[in-house]
Write a protein that holds these residues in place. Structure first.
Motif, short mmCIF file in Angstrom:
data_model
loop_
_atom_site.label_atom_id
_atom_site.label_comp_id
_atom_site.label_asym_id
_atom_site.label_seq_id
_atom_site.Cartn_x
_atom_site.Cartn_y
_atom_site.Cartn_z
N LYS A 59 0.85 -1.19 0.00
CA LYS A 59 0.00 0.00 0.00
C LYS A 59 0.88 1.23 0.00
CE LYS A 59 -2.46 1.21 3.64
NZ LYS A 59 -3.57 1.24 4.65
N LEU A 60 0.69 2.08 -0.99
CA LEU A 60 1.51 3.28 -1.11
C LEU A 60 1.07 4.35 -0.11
CD1 LEU A 60 1.71 3.58 -5.01
CD2 LEU A 60 3.19 2.29 -3.45
N VAL A 61 1.99 5.22 0.23
CA VAL A 61 1.65 6.37 1.06
C VAL A 61 1.22 7.50 0.12
CG1 VAL A 61 3.24 5.70 2.87
CG2 VAL A 61 4.02 7.25 1.08
N PRO A 62 0.41 8.44 0.59
CA PRO A 62 0.00 9.55 -0.29
C PRO A 62 1.20 10.30 -0.84
CG PRO A 62 -1.35 9.50 1.70
CD PRO A 62 -0.22 8.52 1.93
N GLY A 63 1.11 10.69 -2.10
CA GLY A 63 2.17 11.48 -2.71
C GLY A 63 3.00 10.70 -3.70
N ALA A 64 4.03 11.37 -4.21
CA ALA A 64 4.89 10.78 -5.24
C ALA A 64 6.00 9.93 -4.65
CB ALA A 64 5.48 11.88 -6.12
N LEU A 65 6.60 10.40 -3.56
CA LEU A 65 7.75 9.72 -2.99
C LEU A 65 7.33 8.52 -2.15
CD1 LEU A 65 10.84 9.66 -2.57
CD2 LEU A 65 10.48 11.14 -0.57
N GLN A 66 7.93 7.35 -2.43
CA GLN A 66 7.60 6.12 -1.73
C GLN A 66 8.89 5.50 -1.19
OE1 GLN A 66 4.34 5.21 -1.46
NE2 GLN A 66 3.80 7.02 -2.69
N SER A 67 8.75 4.69 -0.15
CA SER A 67 9.91 4.05 0.45
C SER A 67 9.60 2.60 0.82
CB SER A 67 10.33 4.81 1.72
OG SER A 67 11.35 4.11 2.42
N ILE A 68 10.60 1.75 0.65
CA ILE A 68 10.50 0.36 1.11
C ILE A 68 11.38 0.12 2.33
CG2 ILE A 68 9.91 -0.55 -1.18
CD1 ILE A 68 12.87 -1.50 -1.36
N ALA A 69 11.95 1.20 2.88
CA ALA A 69 12.90 1.06 4.00
C ALA A 69 12.25 0.36 5.19
CB ALA A 69 13.44 2.42 4.40
N SER A 70 10.99 0.66 5.45
CA SER A 70 10.25 0.00 6.54
C SER A 70 8.78 -0.02 6.15
CB SER A 70 10.45 0.74 7.87
OG SER A 70 9.78 0.07 8.92
N ILE A 71 8.34 -1.18 5.70
CA ILE A 71 6.96 -1.33 5.23
C ILE A 71 6.12 -1.91 6.36
CG2 ILE A 71 5.46 -2.41 3.51
CD1 ILE A 71 8.01 -2.72 1.76
N PRO A 72 5.13 -1.18 6.87
CA PRO A 72 4.31 -1.72 7.96
C PRO A 72 3.65 -3.03 7.55
CG PRO A 72 3.89 0.63 7.63
CD PRO A 72 4.72 0.18 6.47
N ALA A 73 3.52 -3.93 8.51
CA ALA A 73 2.92 -5.24 8.22
C ALA A 73 1.53 -5.09 7.61
CB ALA A 73 2.85 -6.06 9.50
N ALA A 74 0.77 -4.10 8.08
CA ALA A 74 -0.59 -3.90 7.58
C ALA A 74 -0.61 -3.38 6.15
CB ALA A 74 -1.35 -2.94 8.49
N SER A 75 0.53 -2.89 5.66
CA SER A 75 0.60 -2.34 4.31
C SER A 75 1.23 -3.31 3.32
CB SER A 75 1.41 -1.03 4.32
OG SER A 75 0.76 -0.05 5.10
N CYS A 76 1.36 -4.57 3.72
CA CYS A 76 2.01 -5.57 2.86
C CYS A 76 1.16 -6.81 2.73
CB CYS A 76 3.38 -5.93 3.44
SG CYS A 76 4.29 -7.15 2.47
N LYS A 77 0.92 -7.23 1.50
CA LYS A 77 0.27 -8.50 1.20
C LYS A 77 1.30 -9.36 0.47
CE LYS A 77 -4.34 -6.38 0.68
NZ LYS A 77 -4.93 -6.93 1.89
N PRO A 78 2.02 -10.21 1.21
CA PRO A 78 3.09 -11.00 0.60
C PRO A 78 2.62 -11.91 -0.53
CG PRO A 78 3.31 -10.99 2.98
CD PRO A 78 1.96 -10.40 2.66
N GLY A 79 3.46 -12.03 -1.53
CA GLY A 79 3.13 -12.87 -2.67
C GLY A 79 3.11 -14.35 -2.35
N ASP A 80 3.76 -14.75 -1.24
CA ASP A 80 3.78 -16.18 -0.90
C ASP A 80 2.59 -16.57 -0.03
OD1 ASP A 80 4.40 -15.15 1.59
OD2 ASP A 80 6.46 -15.89 1.61
N GLY A 81 1.68 -15.62 0.23
CA GLY A 81 0.48 -15.94 0.99
C GLY A 81 0.63 -15.88 2.49
N ARG A 147 16.32 2.34 -1.74
CA ARG A 147 15.18 2.12 -0.85
C ARG A 147 14.01 3.06 -1.14
NH1 ARG A 147 19.71 0.87 2.31
NH2 ARG A 147 19.54 -1.10 3.46
N TYR A 148 14.17 3.89 -2.15
CA TYR A 148 13.12 4.86 -2.49
C TYR A 148 12.77 4.74 -3.96
CZ TYR A 148 14.17 7.02 2.00
OH TYR A 148 14.36 7.23 3.34
N PHE A 149 11.52 5.10 -4.29
CA PHE A 149 11.09 5.22 -5.67
C PHE A 149 9.98 6.26 -5.72
CE2 PHE A 149 8.41 2.03 -3.74
CZ PHE A 149 7.16 2.15 -4.33
N MET A 150 9.62 6.68 -6.91
CA MET A 150 8.57 7.70 -7.06
C MET A 150 7.52 7.19 -8.01
SD MET A 150 10.89 11.19 -7.15
CE MET A 150 9.59 12.24 -6.50
#
Length: 264
Positions: A59-81, A147-150
């Motif tokens: 789940k992205l944060v509002p805005g253009a700048l995004q980070s994967i440095a620390s992704i909250p558990a609630a914001s991640c749906k792992p591909g391995d289920g 660790r960042y992307f836009m």
């Protein structure tokens, strides 16, 4: 792929090599072996980043700048289920896969990877919140800031925007071991905790932990066995790197150990 090898089974392999099974953890405390097991996973991902590759919906944060440095558990749906219980600590963004709607479950369009200069020249205002959208159409990757992307348009502020992506992350932390007589990972115990990188690296993990054990200042440590297991670990990793890149890095020292010349 989710790991299936239990930590207690991995540590039993180590205990057998250390002649520390009757009872287990009598010579080397469990808490130390668990720490070294985690160090082993980190060393493998450091030298073979793809060992830490993930394919998740984030789940992205509002805005253009995004980070994967620390992704909250609630914001991640792992591909391995699996269901994460702790934040995912990303190391390097690789590429976007597709939009996943406002529920994180609905595949959508595939974003293009573009150069930031192109977006800047076409529309210098592209990062403004006024341009926000529920769908990502372009992704900007900066290899100098892995660790960042836009994203463009910027992610919407009031509607969830989910993006499936591939990236490299640190191995998930393994809960600490217990005190003597209250071990968590006894071979005959009931812990269901698994290692947190792919099962294919189990031999490397075992060799690394055994090497670290024999480096300890202990009457049970054996320098010759330290060199044996460290050599096996380094040879295996070197072989994997050579197979992937065609280049032999010629590793000669064990990562994670404070020794002159250790790779970083």
């Amino acid at each position: 792929m989710a790991s299936t090898i239990l930590v207690r089974h991995a540590l039993w392999r180590v205990s057998v090599l250390l002649s520390d099974t009757s009872p287990q953890y009598a010579r080397w405390p469990e808490v130390e072996l668990v720490q070294w097991l985690q160090d082993a996973q980190n060393a493998i991902v450091k030298l073979l980043p793809l060992a830490g590759s993930r394919l998740d919906t984030i789940k992205l944060v509002p805005g253009a700048l995004q980070s994967i440095a620390s992704i909250p558990a609630a914001s991640c749906k792992p591909g391995d289920g699996t269901t994460p219980s702790v934040p995912i600590l990303g190391r390097q963004f690789l590429r976007p896969i597709c939009n996943m709607g406002s529920d994180g479950l609905t595949p959508g369009i595939v974003p293009r990877v573009v150069e930031r200069d192109m977006l800047d020249s076409q529309d210098p205002t592209w990062q403004l919140a006024a341009n926000a959208s529920k769908t990502v159409r372009e992704v900007v990757i900066d290899q100098q800031n892995p660790r960042y992307f836009m994203v463009s348009p910027p992610a919407h502020a009031t509607t969830d925007v989910w993006l499936r992506m591939s990236y490299v992350a640190n191995p998930l932390a393994i809960p600490a071991g217990g005190v003597p007589a209250s071990e968590v990972y006894a071979y005959a115990g009931s812990s269901t905790q698994t290692i947190t990188i792919d099962d294919e690296y189990i031999d490397d993990i075992v060799d690394y932990v055994a090497a670290r054990a024999h480096l300890k200042d202990s009457k049970y440590a054996d320098q010759a066995l330290h060199q044996l297991h460290a050599g096996r670990f380094l040879s295996s990793i070197s072989g994997r790197v050579a197979a992937l890149s065609g280049t032999n890095p010629n590793f000669t020292v064990l990562p994670g150990v404070s020794m002159p010349g250790a790779p970083v």
